[in-house]
Design an enzyme around this catalytic site. Sequence first.
Site, PDB file in Angstrom:
ATOM      1  N   CYS A 171       0.838  -1.195   0.000  1.00  0.00           N
ATOM      2  CA  CYS A 171       0.000   0.000   0.000  1.00  0.00           C
ATOM      3  C   CYS A 171       0.879   1.253   0.000  1.00  0.00           C
ATOM      4  CB  CYS A 171      -0.899  -0.025   1.236  1.00  0.00           C
ATOM      5  SG  CYS A 171      -1.718   1.531   1.587  1.00  0.00           S
ATOM      6  N   GLN A 217      -4.926  -0.543  -4.916  1.00  0.00           N
ATOM      7  CA  GLN A 217      -5.644  -1.629  -5.582  1.00  0.00           C
ATOM      8  C   GLN A 217      -6.413  -1.109  -6.789  1.00  0.00           C
ATOM      9  OE1 GLN A 217      -7.799  -4.364  -3.011  1.00  0.00           O
ATOM     10  NE2 GLN A 217      -9.317  -4.727  -4.608  1.00  0.00           N
TER      11      GLN A 217
END
Length: 196
Positions: free
Chosen positions: A87, A128
Amino acid sequence: MASKEYRNIQAAENREQIEAHIRSILRLIGEDADREGLLETPARVARMYEEIFSGYVADYHEVLGVLFDENHEELVIVKDIDYFSQCEHHMVPFMGKVHIGYVPSGKVAGLSKFARLVEAVSKKLQLQERMTTEISGVIMDVLAPKGVMVVVTGQHLCMCGRGVKKSGAVTVTSATRGEFRHNYALRNEFMALIQS
């Protein structure tokens, strides 16, 4: 394109700098960077970074490799491709599965190439949502199919281990291109097949 020798020198310099920064971080969080258990940690982290961030040097278009002429014009699905990414907001892992469906228009790629593409795109600081878009975009650019749909599921450790601490939460993202944008029967077929 940089020579292999130059890239090797640059990689060694980067590794040294990463090791020095990791040593500093260990001290800043209150650790003794010189204690036995941590002596090799900066070098291990630097080597790990080379692996988990290898997507920065990948050529996504090359990853799909040699294309084959094929008259197949029906849905092709490669599902349950595992990925592991980082992330970009907290630099902690997120992982899950990628499902890819496309309708060829005269060209197909080897099925393992889709797994290699997922691997390359996921190996960098990532979101994502962006990863989903990038995978679909590369497939459209390289294969020029009639359409492509990508669905990505992910569990994010930034949600599980910190902040709201919801370990069961799963994020689902999708990207549709070409025929998948307006052909709901095709979309439904894809969704039914990846869930079977």
